[in-house]
Scaffold this motif. Structure first.
Motif, PDB file in Angstrom:
ATOM      1  N   UNK A  90       0.973  -1.262   0.103  1.00  0.00           N
ATOM      2  CA  UNK A  90       0.026   0.129   0.067  1.00  0.00           C
ATOM      3  C   UNK A  90       0.801   1.244   0.115  1.00  0.00           C
ATOM      4  N   UNK A  91       0.110   2.404  -0.312  1.00  0.00           N
ATOM      5  CA  UNK A  91       0.870   3.556   0.012  1.00  0.00           C
ATOM      6  C   UNK A  91       0.116   4.288   1.174  1.00  0.00           C
ATOM      7  N   UNK A  92       0.913   4.878   1.815  1.00  0.00           N
ATOM      8  CA  UNK A  92       0.366   5.563   3.277  1.00  0.00           C
ATOM      9  C   UNK A  92      -0.241   6.876   2.766  1.00  0.00           C
ATOM     10  N   UNK A  93      -1.355   7.428   3.497  1.00  0.00           N
ATOM     11  CA  UNK A  93      -1.818   8.516   3.297  1.00  0.00           C
ATOM     12  C   UNK A  93      -1.333   9.363   4.319  1.00  0.00           C
TER      13      UNK A  93
ATOM     14  N   UNK B 179       5.990  11.396   8.251  1.00  0.00           N
ATOM     15  CA  UNK B 179       7.373  11.985   7.638  1.00  0.00           C
ATOM     16  C   UNK B 179       8.160  10.896   6.949  1.00  0.00           C
ATOM     17  N   UNK B 180       7.505   9.832   6.265  1.00  0.00           N
ATOM     18  CA  UNK B 180       8.473   8.815   5.874  1.00  0.00           C
ATOM     19  C   UNK B 180       8.721   7.694   6.848  1.00  0.00           C
ATOM     20  N   UNK B 181       8.568   7.606   8.107  1.00  0.00           N
ATOM     21  CA  UNK B 181       8.856   6.566   8.825  1.00  0.00           C
ATOM     22  C   UNK B 181       7.944   5.544   8.664  1.00  0.00           C
ATOM     23  N   UNK B 182       6.789   5.918   7.992  1.00  0.00           N
ATOM     24  CA  UNK B 182       6.038   4.466   7.565  1.00  0.00           C
ATOM     25  C   UNK B 182       6.484   3.480   6.579  1.00  0.00           C
ATOM     26  N   UNK B 183       7.607   3.906   5.888  1.00  0.00           N
ATOM     27  CA  UNK B 183       8.241   2.982   4.778  1.00  0.00           C
ATOM     28  C   UNK B 183       8.579   1.768   5.604  1.00  0.00           C
ATOM     29  N   UNK B 184       7.924   0.698   4.986  1.00  0.00           N
ATOM     30  CA  UNK B 184       8.343  -0.600   5.505  1.00  0.00           C
ATOM     31  C   UNK B 184       7.483  -1.142   6.350  1.00  0.00           C
ATOM     32  N   UNK B 185       6.412  -0.321   7.080  1.00  0.00           N
ATOM     33  CA  UNK B 185       5.753  -0.984   8.062  1.00  0.00           C
ATOM     34  C   UNK B 185       4.835  -1.778   7.467  1.00  0.00           C
TER      35      UNK B 185
END
Length: 144
Positions: free
Chosen positions: A61-64, A70-76
């Motif tokens: 998915x792509x994060x809303x 601020x990009x910390x969700x990449x890989x979550x």
């Protein structure tokens, strides 16, 4: 007398811990919305043109803005399930998926089916939990 006070204190602490653990474990997750997007999925803000970062299951998915952080969700990774939609019968009952965040929704290379959602799921991910003709759904999600 002092022993009784100590025992009462210990029992209070044990009760507090039990109640805390019970309520923490009974939380289901956050509620938000999801849309879907179709290929092309590359390049991404998180991984550029590195397709090896995408799960082979295509559950990504792509994060809303709400979870981008601020990009910390990449890989979550998140557990996601459809809980409702405008059209009855849109959600696939009892279906939960695990997705990986690979991009930021506002800058994704293809347009999401709805703007401003919490998560924009790949077409594969969306199709597992909901009727793919829906533009957006209400979801429950929880970070893994």
């Amino acid at each position: 007398m002092r022993i009784i006070e100590t025992l009462r204190c210990c029992l209070f602490i044990l009760d507090f811990l039990f109640i805390s653990v019970f309520f923490i474990n009974s939380c289901q997750g956050d509620v938000g919305t999801a849309a879907q997007y179709n290929p092309p999925y590359l390049p991404t803000i998180c991984y550029g043109n590195d397709a090896s970062e995408f799960p082979s299951s295509n559950l990504f998915a792509a994060a809303g803005d709400g979870i981008w952080d601020n990009g910390a969700s990449c890989g979550r990774q998140y557990l996601v399930r459809c809980i409702s939609a405008t059209q009855p019968g849109t959600c696939v009952p009892d279906q939960t998926i695990q997705i990986k965040v690979v991009d930021y929704a506002p800058s994704a290379p293809s347009t999401p089916s709805a703007d401003g959602t919490t998560i924009v799921l790949s077409e594969t991910a969306f199709g597992i939990i909901a009727n793919s003709s829906a533009s957006n759904i209400n979801i429950e999600f929880q970070q893994v």
